[in-house]
Design a protein around this motif. Structure first.
Motif, PDB file in Angstrom:
ATOM      1  N   UNK A  89      50.266 -38.323  32.209  1.00 50.33           N
ATOM      2  CA  UNK A  89      51.307 -39.890  32.225  1.00 50.33           C
ATOM      3  C   UNK A  89      52.560 -38.727  30.934  1.00 50.33           C
ATOM      4  N   UNK A  90      52.079 -37.879  30.904  1.00 52.13           N
ATOM      5  CA  UNK A  90      52.529 -37.442  30.293  1.00 52.13           C
ATOM      6  C   UNK A  90      53.110 -36.902  28.319  1.00 52.13           C
ATOM      7  N   UNK A  91      51.947 -37.455  28.127  1.00 57.34           N
ATOM      8  CA  UNK A  91      51.587 -37.768  26.813  1.00 57.34           C
ATOM      9  C   UNK A  91      50.974 -36.684  26.348  1.00 57.34           C
ATOM     10  N   UNK A  92      51.609 -36.659  24.708  1.00 63.23           N
ATOM     11  CA  UNK A  92      50.687 -35.440  23.981  1.00 63.23           C
ATOM     12  C   UNK A  92      48.963 -35.755  23.922  1.00 63.23           C
ATOM     13  N   UNK A  93      48.452 -34.826  22.755  1.00 55.74           N
ATOM     14  CA  UNK A  93      46.947 -34.917  23.064  1.00 55.74           C
ATOM     15  C   UNK A  93      46.599 -34.471  21.230  1.00 55.74           C
ATOM     16  N   UNK A  94      46.069 -35.523  20.816  1.00 58.42           N
ATOM     17  CA  UNK A  94      45.666 -35.236  19.760  1.00 58.42           C
ATOM     18  C   UNK A  94      43.809 -35.846  19.649  1.00 58.42           C
ATOM     19  N   UNK A  95      42.946 -34.518  20.235  1.00 56.27           N
ATOM     20  CA  UNK A  95      41.827 -35.147  20.075  1.00 56.27           C
ATOM     21  C   UNK A  95      40.993 -34.587  19.437  1.00 56.27           C
ATOM     22  N   UNK A  96      39.724 -35.007  20.283  1.00 55.53           N
ATOM     23  CA  UNK A  96      38.577 -34.712  18.678  1.00 55.53           C
ATOM     24  C   UNK A  96      37.455 -33.972  19.414  1.00 55.53           C
ATOM     25  N   UNK A  97      37.001 -33.471  18.251  1.00 59.47           N
ATOM     26  CA  UNK A  97      35.601 -31.936  19.223  1.00 59.47           C
ATOM     27  C   UNK A  97      33.815 -33.079  19.092  1.00 59.47           C
ATOM     28  N   UNK A  98      33.523 -33.188  19.661  1.00 56.67           N
ATOM     29  CA  UNK A  98      33.764 -32.155  21.565  1.00 56.67           C
ATOM     30  C   UNK A  98      34.244 -32.890  22.252  1.00 56.67           C
ATOM     31  N   UNK A  99      35.302 -31.717  23.143  1.00 55.11           N
ATOM     32  CA  UNK A  99      36.725 -32.256  23.918  1.00 55.11           C
ATOM     33  C   UNK A  99      35.549 -33.036  24.965  1.00 55.11           C
ATOM     34  N   UNK A 100      34.688 -32.563  25.808  1.00 57.56           N
ATOM     35  CA  UNK A 100      34.044 -33.191  26.264  1.00 57.56           C
ATOM     36  C   UNK A 100      32.547 -32.982  26.170  1.00 57.56           C
ATOM     37  N   UNK A 101      31.257 -33.827  27.020  1.00 59.52           N
ATOM     38  CA  UNK A 101      30.317 -33.532  27.194  1.00 59.52           C
ATOM     39  C   UNK A 101      29.293 -32.619  27.423  1.00 59.52           C
ATOM     40  N   UNK A 159      50.547 -30.708  33.376  1.00 58.26           N
ATOM     41  CA  UNK A 159      51.368 -31.816  32.886  1.00 58.26           C
ATOM     42  C   UNK A 159      52.580 -31.103  31.758  1.00 58.26           C
ATOM     43  N   UNK A 160      51.858 -29.856  31.523  1.00 60.73           N
ATOM     44  CA  UNK A 160      52.624 -29.473  30.105  1.00 60.73           C
ATOM     45  C   UNK A 160      53.071 -29.908  28.984  1.00 60.73           C
ATOM     46  N   UNK A 161      51.700 -31.030  28.407  1.00 53.87           N
ATOM     47  CA  UNK A 161      51.521 -31.520  27.391  1.00 53.87           C
ATOM     48  C   UNK A 161      51.484 -30.499  26.012  1.00 53.87           C
ATOM     49  N   UNK A 162      51.894 -31.188  25.235  1.00 51.43           N
ATOM     50  CA  UNK A 162      50.215 -30.561  24.215  1.00 51.43           C
ATOM     51  C   UNK A 162      49.490 -30.991  23.790  1.00 51.43           C
ATOM     52  N   UNK A 163      48.148 -30.213  23.048  1.00 53.68           N
ATOM     53  CA  UNK A 163      47.741 -30.647  22.569  1.00 53.68           C
ATOM     54  C   UNK A 163      46.786 -30.101  21.505  1.00 53.68           C
ATOM     55  N   UNK A 164      45.871 -30.640  20.667  1.00 53.43           N
ATOM     56  CA  UNK A 164      45.262 -30.044  19.763  1.00 53.43           C
ATOM     57  C   UNK A 164      44.050 -31.167  19.426  1.00 53.43           C
ATOM     58  N   UNK A 165      42.883 -30.241  19.548  1.00 53.69           N
ATOM     59  CA  UNK A 165      41.811 -30.349  18.815  1.00 53.69           C
ATOM     60  C   UNK A 165      41.755 -30.657  17.377  1.00 53.69           C
ATOM     61  N   UNK A 166      40.457 -31.408  16.868  1.00 55.18           N
ATOM     62  CA  UNK A 166      40.984 -31.656  15.678  1.00 55.18           C
ATOM     63  C   UNK A 166      39.271 -31.270  15.106  1.00 55.18           C
ATOM     64  N   UNK A 167      39.380 -29.979  14.843  1.00 52.30           N
ATOM     65  CA  UNK A 167      38.480 -29.249  14.018  1.00 52.30           C
ATOM     66  C   UNK A 167      38.944 -29.630  12.775  1.00 52.30           C
TER      67      UNK A 167
END
Length: 294
Positions: free
Chosen positions: A83-95, A110-118
């Protein structure tokens, strides 16, 4: 940047919602959760909208912060990225590697930004130490111990179903890897994985930089023994990860800063979805060794 929160559990209440509401460059728009009552309660406490449809929230924001179990996060992250939304994610990214790869690919396409919160990576003392040790080089060996007491006490809010299923390997393993990998290099292979008491696991890694490392991970440590530590030994001597006094809220605000910067510059952050995928691959390899499948 207009941002919405996906999730209403303990981490959303303790870290995400306070951080999003306090950030000076974010407009905290609203909350979506899997249950109506907690969603309304959390949204009302911050004076934002409670959404009962995740797509309606996605339509109203530029980015989402996710505080959900890994499997749920992965599916919604793909949806949000498309949907074109930037992502502030948690860890682990996936199981699973498959789900993590789907997130990383959706972010790239999609060319969106992503940050995983370690968490540790966004604490200033730890961030400075990691940067300094990566520049020093010449490390012979490293070790990391991440010991929690989530399952040792009574009624921890973090004794959630996914943690009971996946254990310390998947919950605190990402933290340890997020510290060691940028210093010692990628893990060329997981050479050993052994179980300990409770959900405790011990790992041995060979790194691209030539060093080896050991990880001890647990959520069933005695409360008096819990804590996190990392140590490096090499030609420069011995150095240890400094303790941080920064709260999870402050660290998450710094992660949001990183997401803003990545969205504005187009330059991926070091803790983006691609790094989250690599961490997932290492964890999955270790899990297979523990299960006798590798």
């Amino acid at each position: 940047m207009r941002i919405g929160l996906l999730g209403t559990g303990p981490w959303a209440q303790m870290a995400h919602a306070p951080a999003l509401s306090r950030h000076g460059e974010l407009d905290f728009v609203g909350v979506w959760g899997r249950r109506a009552a907690p969603t309304k309660e959390l949204a009302d406490s911050y004076g934002v909208r409670a959404y009962d449809d995740v797509d309606m929230l996605l339509a109203d924001v530029d980015a989402v912060a996710v505080a959900l179990p890994p499997a749920v996060q992965a599916d919604l992250a793909v949806r949000a990225a498309r949907a074109g939304r930037h992502l502030l994610l948690d860890k682990p990214l996936a199981p699973t590697v498959e789900q993590a790869r789907a997130v990383a690919e959706a972010v790239e396409e999609a060319g969106v930004a992503s940050v995983v919160f370690f968490t540790t990576r966004f604490q200033p003392e730890a961030e400075a130490w990691i940067t300094e040790q990566a520049a020093v080089g010449g490390w012979f060996t490293g070790r990391a111990e991440w010991l929690g007491a989530v399952f040792s006490g009574d009624g921890s809010p973090f004794a959630t179903p996914w943690r009971r299923e996946k254990g310390a390997l998947w919950d605190v393993g990402p933290h340890a890897l997020s510290v060691l990998l940028p210093i010692l290099g990628d893990a060329k292979r997981v050479t050993a994985a052994a179980p300990g008491p409770g959900d405790t696991v011990h790992l041995v890694l060979d790194h691209a930089g030539g060093a080896s490392s050991t990880l001890t991970l647990s959520l069933t440590a005695p409360p008096a023994a819990e804590g996190a530590a990392a140590e490096l030994r090499g030609s420069a001597g011995v150095t240890r990860l400094p303790e941080s006094t920064e709260s999870a809220v402050s660290a998450l605000i710094r992660a949001a800063d990183a997401l803003l910067a990545a969205s504005r510059t187009g330059r991926p952050h070091a803790c983006d979805a691609a790094f989250g995928l690599r961490v997932t691959e290492i964890l999955a390899t270790a899990e297979a060794l523990l299960d006798g499948e590798a």
